[in-house]
Design a protein around this motif. Sequence first.
Motif, PDB file in Angstrom:
ATOM      1  N   ASP A  74      -4.412   0.964 -11.920  1.00 59.23           N
ATOM      2  CA  ASP A  74      -2.988   1.307 -11.883  1.00 59.23           C
ATOM      3  C   ASP A  74      -2.367   0.909 -10.538  1.00 59.23           C
ATOM      4  OD1 ASP A  74      -0.754   2.833 -13.323  1.00 59.23           O
ATOM      5  OD2 ASP A  74      -0.778   3.770 -11.334  1.00 59.23           O
ATOM      6  N   ARG A  75      -3.083   1.171  -9.433  1.00 60.34           N
ATOM      7  CA  ARG A  75      -2.570   0.741  -8.121  1.00 60.34           C
ATOM      8  C   ARG A  75      -2.441  -0.768  -8.069  1.00 60.34           C
ATOM      9  NH1 ARG A  75      -6.216   4.620  -6.427  1.00 60.34           N
ATOM     10  NH2 ARG A  75      -7.784   3.047  -5.937  1.00 60.34           N
ATOM     11  N   TYR A  76      -3.428  -1.451  -8.614  1.00 58.54           N
ATOM     12  CA  TYR A  76      -3.403  -2.920  -8.608  1.00 58.54           C
ATOM     13  C   TYR A  76      -2.178  -3.433  -9.378  1.00 58.54           C
ATOM     14  CZ  TYR A  76      -4.816  -7.733  -9.212  1.00 58.54           C
ATOM     15  OH  TYR A  76      -4.828  -9.107  -9.212  1.00 58.54           O
ATOM     16  N   ILE A  77      -1.948  -2.859 -10.556  1.00 55.28           N
ATOM     17  CA  ILE A  77      -0.814  -3.296 -11.383  1.00 55.28           C
ATOM     18  C   ILE A  77       0.501  -3.060 -10.655  1.00 55.28           C
ATOM     19  CG2 ILE A  77       0.468  -2.697 -13.479  1.00 55.28           C
ATOM     20  CD1 ILE A  77      -2.320  -2.285 -14.820  1.00 55.28           C
ATOM     21  N   PRO A  82     -11.990  -9.320  -5.070  1.00 53.49           N
ATOM     22  CA  PRO A  82     -12.640  -8.540  -4.006  1.00 53.49           C
ATOM     23  C   PRO A  82     -11.710  -7.492  -3.408  1.00 53.49           C
ATOM     24  CG  PRO A  82     -13.141 -10.873  -3.761  1.00 53.49           C
ATOM     25  CD  PRO A  82     -12.104 -10.774  -4.842  1.00 53.49           C
ATOM     26  N   GLY A  83     -10.418  -7.792  -3.377  1.00 60.36           N
ATOM     27  CA  GLY A  83      -9.455  -6.819  -2.864  1.00 60.36           C
ATOM     28  C   GLY A  83      -9.371  -5.589  -3.750  1.00 60.36           C
ATOM     29  N   LEU A  84      -9.420  -5.808  -5.056  1.00 61.95           N
ATOM     30  CA  LEU A  84      -9.406  -4.676  -5.984  1.00 61.95           C
ATOM     31  C   LEU A  84     -10.667  -3.835  -5.812  1.00 61.95           C
ATOM     32  CD1 LEU A  84      -8.257  -4.655  -9.643  1.00 61.95           C
ATOM     33  CD2 LEU A  84     -10.489  -3.723  -9.089  1.00 61.95           C
ATOM     34  N   THR A  94       0.843  -1.181   0.000  1.00 64.76           N
ATOM     35  CA  THR A  94       0.000   0.000   0.000  1.00 64.76           C
ATOM     36  C   THR A  94       0.881   1.235   0.000  1.00 64.76           C
ATOM     37  OG1 THR A  94      -0.179  -0.187   2.398  1.00 64.76           O
ATOM     38  CG2 THR A  94      -1.987  -1.062   1.104  1.00 64.76           C
ATOM     39  N   GLU A  95       0.452   2.246  -0.769  1.00 60.78           N
ATOM     40  CA  GLU A  95       1.295   3.418  -0.964  1.00 60.78           C
ATOM     41  C   GLU A  95       0.870   4.586  -0.087  1.00 60.78           C
ATOM     42  OE1 GLU A  95      -0.824   2.319  -3.249  1.00 60.78           O
ATOM     43  OE2 GLU A  95       0.393   0.966  -4.449  1.00 60.78           O
ATOM     44  N   ASP A  96      -0.420   4.776   0.068  1.00 65.74           N
ATOM     45  CA  ASP A  96      -0.936   5.969   0.717  1.00 65.74           C
ATOM     46  C   ASP A  96      -1.197   5.691   2.192  1.00 65.74           C
ATOM     47  OD1 ASP A  96      -2.178   8.247   1.566  1.00 65.74           O
ATOM     48  OD2 ASP A  96      -3.602   8.346  -0.102  1.00 65.74           O
ATOM     49  N   ARG A  97      -0.375   6.260   3.051  1.00 60.47           N
ATOM     50  CA  ARG A  97      -0.523   6.003   4.485  1.00 60.47           C
ATOM     51  C   ARG A  97      -1.734   6.710   5.075  1.00 60.47           C
ATOM     52  NH1 ARG A  97       4.031   3.479   6.559  1.00 60.47           N
ATOM     53  NH2 ARG A  97       5.664   3.230   5.004  1.00 60.47           N
TER      54      ARG A  97
END
Length: 185
Positions: free
Chosen positions: A108-111, A73-75, A48-51
Amino acid sequence: MALERAHGWCSPRSSVPASAPASPSTAAPGAARTALPASGPQPGTRLTEDRNVPSPHCWCGRGACNETLLSGPGLAADHLRHGGALLDARAIVDAARHGDTAAQATLDRYIERLARALAQVINLLDPDVIVLGGGLSNVTELMRDVPARWVAHVFSDVVTTPLRAAVHGDSSGVRGAAWLWRAHP
Ligand SMILES: [Zn+2]
């Protein structure tokens, strides 16, 4: 991301000094020119990128496990956490393909996360091929875009590992189970 890099985790390989000096306390005789410093990149990852966005909790009791982010489901849950509509993974991918910017950002986050996760597999196992199964293996963009992203996270100058979709699509797991049943009745 800045915090992770400050601690030496998840750093792209371009940040590794070409002639990193070894720590005097850990270097073996004669290995000083090839050993990484103790503070250098390690084979770990945070997906995860965004804290500012809470990490999803996993059934195992931890947070931000691969399963909570890299499954269908996570996406869908990630899309919701970032202000998107309540959609399933297939609908999000369709929306992204039709120009929905929020869906494109989710994909894009998923990739990027899948690329980082699979880069660790390559770092540790150096497989001849990585085969994706499950419903998201039907997303053809992954086969093109994920290898382009994992290059930044693999500790090698050359990455030739191909990413392929399972031949039998998202039924591959069931077929494999059936074949095992025939082999071990
Ligand atoms: Zn877990």
